[in-house]
Design an enzyme around this catalytic site. Structure first.
Site, PDB file in Angstrom:
ATOM      1  N   LYS A  17      41.987  33.627  33.702  1.00 47.99           N
ATOM      2  CA  LYS A  17      41.518  34.711  34.576  1.00 47.99           C
ATOM      3  C   LYS A  17      42.479  35.901  34.611  1.00 47.99           C
ATOM      4  CE  LYS A  17      38.600  31.717  37.352  1.00 47.99           C
ATOM      5  NZ  LYS A  17      38.074  31.370  38.672  1.00 47.99           N
TER       6      LYS A  17
ATOM      7  N   ASP B  26      34.529  35.528  42.507  1.00 46.79           N
ATOM      8  CA  ASP B  26      34.821  34.290  43.237  1.00 46.79           C
ATOM      9  C   ASP B  26      34.803  34.520  44.750  1.00 46.79           C
ATOM     10  OD1 ASP B  26      35.061  32.691  40.981  1.00 46.79           O
ATOM     11  OD2 ASP B  26      37.198  33.118  40.757  1.00 46.79           O
TER      12      ASP B  26
END
Ligand code: ATR
Length: 273
Positions: free
Chosen positions: A66, A102
């Site tokens: 990420k 997220d």
């Protein structure tokens, strides 16, 4: 022609993203292909650029890439920038746009699916790693009464407090600093949901009516959720809704069509026993 998407990770074999996106595509009538690509630890950029060169339109990015997904972007969103991490890429010509869904996935799950509005609530995040970083800005956007971050390594929590100072006034510290405090929403963003370790949570942490949220999904009652139940939390939830909601954000960003999440959440839910 079928538009191609994929999720990159290492390991990626257990990813639910191909199933989720194929269910979204079926439900919305979108013609997409979606695969999981096991990505070598030293091969993230090559894999991204190769996928794009082959006509790929966008990628989801899982652990441990990420941070690199953020770095490869030519146009990161503000929330990806603040998180220092991205979980979604979109290719437009030479441009690589990046976002981090997220946190918004977590907030949508709490507010829409679990009926827990965050406005005016006392919210505690356990952990100060990437999962907490990704969640902070979307949570702050809901105007909670306060946001606290507790971490085993207190200095990392304080560093987060400094990084987010322009967006939220965080209470930061170690677990011992939680003594005597209570919260309405307690979110476990540490990796203990995967390792099945317990956290040193003080008595009285869960206010009456509190919800305990484990970001990890599909592990049943984790030590954190068991601790929360024993300590009187009214409700416990795992991260299946967060997973599906972040996928829905990605799908909408790529395709311009918002899929319904409830049927997919129901399909993926593993009972909390
Ligand atoms: P992620 O990107 O998933 O957040 P990470 O950045 O490696 O992963 O962060 C993991 C988090 O879990 C950290 O906050 C870590 O605490 P430290 O910063 O003190 O390492 C926390 N964590 C992992 N194992 C833990 C344990 N046994 N007890 C308490 N916290 C733990």
């Amino acid at each position: 022609m079928t538009d191609r998407y994929a999720v990159l990770g290492h390991p990626i074999g257990h990813s639910k993203s191909p199933l989720i996106h194929s269910l979204f595509a079926q439900a919305t009538g979108q013609d997409i292909g979606y695969t999981a690509i096991e990505t070598p630890l030293d091969g993230f950029a090559d894999t991204v650029l190769g996928f794009r060169a082959g006509g790929g339109r966008g990628l989801n990015v899982s652990l441990p890439f990420k941070l690199q997904a953020f770095e490869i972007a030519t146009e990161p969103s503000e929330r990806a920038h603040l998180a220092g991490a991205a979980n979604c890429l979109k290719f437009e010509g030479d441009r690589i746009q990046a976002d981090n869904f997220d946190g918004v996935g977590l907030v949508n799950d709490l507010q829409r699916n679990l009926g827990c509005p965050l406005a005016g609530k006392r919210v505690l995040l356990l952990g100060a790693g990437g999962a907490t970083r990704g969640a902070l800005l979307p949570i702050a956007g809901q105007s909670p009464a306060l946001i606290a971050v507790a971490n085993r390594t207190a200095d990392k929590a304080h560093a987060l407090g400094r990084d987010f100072a322009a967006h939220a006034q965080l209470q930061s510290g170690g677990y011992q600093d939680l003594a005597g405090k209570s919260f309405d929403v307690v979110i476990n963003a540490t990796s203990t949901g995967l390792t099945q370790e317990a956290l040193p949570l003080p008595a009285g942490l869960f206010a009456p009516g509190a919800i305990a949220y484990e970001m990890v999904y599909g592990k049943g009652l984790t030590p954190f959720l068991k601790q929360a139940q024993a300590a009187g939390a009214s409700r416990v939830a795992d991260g299946v809704g967060m997973l599906v909601e972040q996928a829905a954000e990605a799908f909408a960003w790529w395709r311009g069509v918002r899929p319904e999440t409830q049927p997919v959440i129901q399909r993926l839910t593993v009972p909390l026993t």
